[in-house]
Design a protein around this motif. Structure first.
Motif, PDB file in Angstrom:
ATOM      1  N   VAL A 108      -8.663  -8.805   6.361  1.00 11.09           N
ATOM      2  CA  VAL A 108      -7.669  -9.865   6.556  1.00 11.09           C
ATOM      3  C   VAL A 108      -7.084  -9.816   7.963  1.00 11.09           C
ATOM      4  N   THR A 109      -7.002  -8.618   8.540  1.00 12.41           N
ATOM      5  CA  THR A 109      -6.493  -8.510   9.911  1.00 12.41           C
ATOM      6  C   THR A 109      -7.504  -9.069  10.908  1.00 12.41           C
ATOM      7  N   ALA A 110      -8.750  -8.723  10.733  1.00  6.97           N
ATOM      8  CA  ALA A 110      -9.784  -9.138  11.685  1.00  6.97           C
ATOM      9  C   ALA A 110     -10.174 -10.607  11.534  1.00  6.97           C
ATOM     10  N   ASN A 111     -10.114 -11.119  10.301  1.00  4.51           N
ATOM     11  CA  ASN A 111     -10.658 -12.451  10.033  1.00  4.51           C
ATOM     12  C   ASN A 111      -9.644 -13.493   9.607  1.00  4.51           C
ATOM     13  N   GLY A 112      -8.411 -13.058   9.283  1.00  2.41           N
ATOM     14  CA  GLY A 112      -7.445 -13.990   8.720  1.00  2.41           C
ATOM     15  C   GLY A 112      -7.710 -14.203   7.237  1.00  2.41           C
ATOM     16  N   TYR A 113      -6.750 -14.863   6.567  1.00  4.12           N
ATOM     17  CA  TYR A 113      -6.916 -15.160   5.152  1.00  4.12           C
ATOM     18  C   TYR A 113      -8.130 -16.048   4.926  1.00  4.12           C
ATOM     19  N   PHE A 114      -8.886 -15.698   3.915  1.00  5.45           N
ATOM     20  CA  PHE A 114     -10.095 -16.450   3.546  1.00  5.45           C
ATOM     21  C   PHE A 114     -11.058 -16.588   4.723  1.00  5.45           C
ATOM     22  N   ASP A 115     -10.987 -15.611   5.639  1.00  4.87           N
ATOM     23  CA  ASP A 115     -11.875 -15.548   6.799  1.00  4.87           C
ATOM     24  C   ASP A 115     -11.759 -16.792   7.680  1.00  4.87           C
ATOM     25  N   SER A 116     -10.572 -17.368   7.705  1.00  5.80           N
ATOM     26  CA  SER A 116     -10.357 -18.622   8.442  1.00  5.80           C
ATOM     27  C   SER A 116     -10.381 -18.435   9.952  1.00  5.80           C
ATOM     28  N   ALA A 117     -10.230 -17.180  10.434  1.00  5.99           N
ATOM     29  CA  ALA A 117     -10.257 -16.922  11.878  1.00  5.99           C
ATOM     30  C   ALA A 117     -11.348 -15.914  12.218  1.00  5.99           C
ATOM     31  N   ASP A 118     -12.446 -16.004  11.492  1.00  6.02           N
ATOM     32  CA  ASP A 118     -13.537 -15.053  11.675  1.00  6.02           C
ATOM     33  C   ASP A 118     -14.436 -15.489  12.824  1.00  6.02           C
ATOM     34  N   SER A 119     -13.985 -15.199  14.041  1.00  3.66           N
ATOM     35  CA  SER A 119     -14.789 -15.508  15.226  1.00  3.66           C
ATOM     36  C   SER A 119     -14.471 -14.506  16.312  1.00  3.66           C
ATOM     37  N   ALA A 120     -15.446 -14.264  17.169  1.00  3.14           N
ATOM     38  CA  ALA A 120     -15.240 -13.326  18.274  1.00  3.14           C
ATOM     39  C   ALA A 120     -14.127 -13.795  19.198  1.00  3.14           C
ATOM     40  N   ASP A 121     -14.055 -15.103  19.420  1.00  5.20           N
ATOM     41  CA  ASP A 121     -13.018 -15.635  20.309  1.00  5.20           C
ATOM     42  C   ASP A 121     -11.630 -15.422  19.721  1.00  5.20           C
ATOM     43  N   ALA A 122     -11.485 -15.687  18.425  1.00  5.45           N
ATOM     44  CA  ALA A 122     -10.180 -15.507  17.787  1.00  5.45           C
ATOM     45  C   ALA A 122      -9.753 -14.042  17.837  1.00  5.45           C
ATOM     46  N   ARG A 123     -10.700 -13.149  17.560  1.00  9.51           N
ATOM     47  CA  ARG A 123     -10.372 -11.725  17.614  1.00  9.51           C
ATOM     48  C   ARG A 123     -10.053 -11.288  19.039  1.00  9.51           C
ATOM     49  N   PRO A 169      -6.259  -1.142  15.237  1.00 12.39           N
ATOM     50  CA  PRO A 169      -7.431  -0.464  14.662  1.00 12.39           C
ATOM     51  C   PRO A 169      -8.004  -1.180  13.454  1.00 12.39           C
ATOM     52  N   PHE A 170      -7.194  -1.973  12.778  1.00 10.40           N
ATOM     53  CA  PHE A 170      -7.686  -2.689  11.607  1.00 10.40           C
ATOM     54  C   PHE A 170      -8.680  -3.792  11.991  1.00 10.40           C
ATOM     55  N   VAL A 171      -8.680  -4.178  13.249  1.00  2.93           N
ATOM     56  CA  VAL A 171      -9.605  -5.220  13.700  1.00  2.93           C
ATOM     57  C   VAL A 171     -11.028  -4.685  13.813  1.00  2.93           C
ATOM     58  N   THR A 172     -11.177  -3.420  14.153  1.00  3.01           N
ATOM     59  CA  THR A 172     -12.505  -2.883  14.483  1.00  3.01           C
ATOM     60  C   THR A 172     -12.961  -1.734  13.587  1.00  3.01           C
TER      61      THR A 172
END
Length: 354
Positions: free
Chosen positions: A193-208, A277-280
């Motif tokens: 959820v930290t890396a991708n957002g809820y429901f993976d709504s921000a799951d992109s390299a740019d967003a991260r 650290p939760f991102v990676t």
């Protein structure tokens, strides 16, 4: 050397100083077993269940504090199955984990509810910091502690993780072969959820990248001022357009139902840079290699249900189960005794901690 103690059963029941040790190393750092005073637990107390304050350490030398719950008919002549209990993410042992531990003790288990590193009454010089590695280690440290107690059968130790600590519990089970059974209740995968957002709504390299850039700028600012900026816990007042799950968190953490002065979520929240650290460091990467039993429990109406459903897909073997509680939302499984399926949980541990 970090602190540890090992108690004899007679000393435990008397609430006196520990007088027994399991090894020379333990003897060097014997600590007191203390009666619980200044009781600030937020749930209904069952007077038939005994509770003691205990302290132990993880392998980083951080001292952890827990409440050890014992069955009302506790006998010094028996060896008990034991459970380490933690969560939710941002809560303390006087909240949900204590309720779960008390109920499991009522059902015959020795159960340890503990504050993770850097929170509650546990140690760590920096406060309100979360770490996927250290918090997984905290579960194993609790297993360390339980495994050397006179009253515990070290071959029958399980863990219960609630909310964000559900993911940590699964990660611990993937690492620690001493854990024979795991329950993850209303689980969050905090790394996902930290890396991708809820429901993976921000799951992109740019967003991260943008998130990491902002968090690293915050690191610089924190270092410059010599302190850590809090992210903010559950809001003190709810906006009119707050999502239902935020309202549910408010109803628990900000009201008499669940508020606690030491709870991260009830107050200023985690340090902002805790998210880095939760991102990676995804915590469920090796969930498929868990050979012990796992039970995932989630509410039918919980916004977080997809975490358990997807984690279940990763698990392998015939001793894994997903149990959906009809009509329950995420926080119902924090403290609603008519919703938490303790009968199911107890039966699961009875089957797998033989």
């Amino acid at each position: 050397m970090g602190k540890i103690f090992v108690f004899t059963l007679a000393a435990l029941l008397a609430g006196s100083a520990a007088v027994g040790v399991a090894s020379a190393k333990a003897a060097d750092a014997a600590e007191d077993v203390q009666k619980l005073t200044n009781d600030s637990r937020v749930f209904r107390i069952d007077p038939s269940v005994q509770v003691r304050v205990v302290r132990f350490h993880n392998r980083y030398g951080i001292d952890l504090t827990g409440h050890l719950y014992l069955p009302g008919d506790f006998s010094a002549d028996k060896k008990y199955a034991a459970l380490a209990v933690c969560g939710p993410f941002g809560a303390v042992k006087e909240q949900v984990s204590g309720l779960y531990a008390q109920e499991m003790a009522r059902r015959g288990y020795v159960a340890l509810a503990f504050d993770p590193s850097f929170t509650g009454e546990s140690g760590g010089s920096v406060r309100d910091v979360a770490s996927p590695e250290i918090n997984t280690e905290d579960f194993s440290a609790a297993v360390d502690f339980l495994s050397v107690q006179d009253c515990v059968d070290q071959k029958r130790i399980g863990v219960i993780g609630i909310c964000g600590w559900g993911g940590m519990a699964i990660n611990a089970a993937a690492m620690d072969t001493r854990i024979k059974a795991t329950v993850a209740s209303t689980m969050y995968d905090m790394t996902r959820v930290t890396a991708n957002g809820y429901f993976d709504s921000a799951d992109s390299a740019d967003a991260r990248f943008e998130m990491k850039k902002a968090l690293n700028a915050q690191r610089t600012a924190d270092y410059k001022k010599g302190g850590y900026e809090p992210a903010g816990g559950v809001p003190d007042t709810l906006p009119k357009d707050a999502p239902d799950f935020v309202k549910d968190y408010y109803a628990y953490y900000k009201t008499k139902r669940g508020y606690h002065a030491r709870s991260v979520n009830s107050n200023a929240g985690w340090n902002k840079t805790s998210s880095l650290p939760f991102v990676t460091m995804p915590i469920l990467a090796y969930a498929g290699e868990i050979r012990s039993a796992v039970l995932l429990v989630h509410g039918e109406k919980a916004h977080s249900r997809y975490f358990s459903e997807d984690a279940y897909k990763q698990l392998t073997g015939g001793n894994k189960e997903l149990f959906i509680v009809p009509g329950a939302n995420h926080t119902d499984l924090y403290d609603q005794m008519d919703k938490i399926p303790f009968k199911k949980i107890s039966a699961f541990f009875a089957d797998n901690l033989k």
